[in-house]
Design an enzyme around this catalytic site. Structure first.
Site, short mmCIF file in Angstrom:
data_model
loop_
_atom_site.label_atom_id
_atom_site.label_comp_id
_atom_site.label_asym_id
_atom_site.label_seq_id
_atom_site.Cartn_x
_atom_site.Cartn_y
_atom_site.Cartn_z
N CYS A 105 0.79 -1.23 0.00
CA CYS A 105 0.00 0.00 0.00
C CYS A 105 0.83 1.29 0.00
O CYS A 105 1.24 1.75 -1.05
CB CYS A 105 -0.99 -0.04 1.15
N ARG A 142 -12.58 6.45 -0.74
CA ARG A 142 -11.43 5.56 -0.62
C ARG A 142 -11.82 4.23 -1.26
O ARG A 142 -13.00 3.89 -1.33
CB ARG A 142 -11.06 5.36 0.85
N HIS A 209 -3.92 -5.58 2.30
CA HIS A 209 -3.63 -5.76 3.73
C HIS A 209 -4.35 -7.03 4.15
O HIS A 209 -4.84 -7.79 3.33
CB HIS A 209 -4.18 -4.59 4.55
N1 GLN Z 1 -1.80 6.91 2.04
C1 GLN Z 1 -2.04 5.93 1.08
C2 GLN Z 1 -3.40 5.95 0.42
O1 GLN Z 1 -4.40 6.27 1.02
C3 GLN Z 1 -1.70 4.58 1.66
C4 GLN Z 1 -2.71 4.00 2.63
C5 GLN Z 1 -2.27 2.73 3.25
O2 GLN Z 1 -1.09 2.39 3.28
N2 GLN Z 1 -3.17 1.98 3.80
O3 GLN Z 1 -3.46 5.64 -0.72
#
Ligand code: GLN
Length: 261
Positions: A105, A142, A209
């Protein structure tokens, strides 16, 4: 009577580098380190974990046989990149010398060309992965939820991987890298082109994840096997482990998402 188990012993040793554990470990990513350690231990392979932080020297980085980096929010990414830049040459050497890596990520975003966070300035990355990531801003959705995809790693094509994703950044791959997997359910790199993650040499990037490796031990073994092959310069065949529980977990998620195993 209490059962005792004796673990096999080998002369194999691996140093596993772990990027900024205090700053980069979202949604259980540290579980990936436990899996790598355990799957080595069960096969008698000794491991040493090198926690990489601001003070870590190039000399120490050069001892790494397998490298892991977890996710991070935009703020932490801004802190980590300053420190990563000082280690740029050593980290590039590891990847170019075929050291297997797994970045999840937020860390592949920093190993790419750049990441534009939700607010503030663009973060120039290390440029190791030919890819660009852009967060479309705090008002945009998101990309979150369970994800299922099929691996594109040679030798593992069609293997189902499952995980959980939660990222704002949308990643687009360039021509000199390949996707790690093709999305069946979920979003992956950008929610549009069906790609998930990235492969360059033996370095893997993924948005999964969950953490990734307990649910998908095939990837853990791929990393361990590559690490041993690169270090000991010979073909390695790992002894199989009992992955009944991991398989059941995958079956359950596949069923829930309506995808074939
Ligand atoms: N900041 C990054 C995003 O939102 C990574 C998020 C994360 O590692 N979970 O894309």
């Amino acid at each position: 009577m209490k059962k005792t188990y004796s673990l096999p012993t080998t002369n194999y040793r691996l140093t596993i580098g772990w990027l900024y554990p205090d700053l980069m470990s979202t949604y259980g990513d540290r579980g990936n380190i436990t899996v790598l350690q355990k799957r080595c231990e069960w096969r008698g392979i000794k491991t040493k974990i090198l926690q990489i932080n601001h003070e870590t020297t190039d000399q120490e980085l050069n001892t790494i046989n397998l490298l892991f980096g977890g996710g991070a929010q935009d703020k932490e990414q801004g802190i980590v990149i300053e420190s990563l830049r000082k280690k740029e040459r050593a980290l590039k050497n590891l990847v170019e010398n075929n050291i297997p890596c797994l970045f999840v990520c937020g860390s592949p975003q920093l190993f790419g060309k750049y990441y534009e966070p939700s607010e503030g300035k663009r973060i120039e990355g290390l440029g190791i992965f030919d890819m660009k990531s852009i967060h479309p801003g705090p008002k945009k959705d998101r990309l979150t939820g369970n994800i299922a995809a099929r691996l594109e790693i040679p030798g593992f094509t069609n293997t189902l991987i499952v995980g959980f994703e939660n990222h704002g950044g949308r990643t687009r791959l360039g021509h000199s890298v390949k996707p790690l997997a093709k999305v069946l359910k979920g979003y992956g790199n950008n929610g549009e082109d069906g790609t998930e993650g990235v492969i360059y040499k033996n370095a893997l990037g993924s948005y999964l994840h969950g953490p990734l490796l307990p649910k998908n031990p095939e990837i853990a073994d791929w990393l361990i096997q590559k690490a041993l092959e690169v270090k000991y310069k010979k073909e390695i065949i790992l002894s199989p482990l009992d992955d009944t529980l991991a398989k059941k977990a995958k079956e359950m998620i596949a069923k829930k998402l309506g995808v074939k195993l």
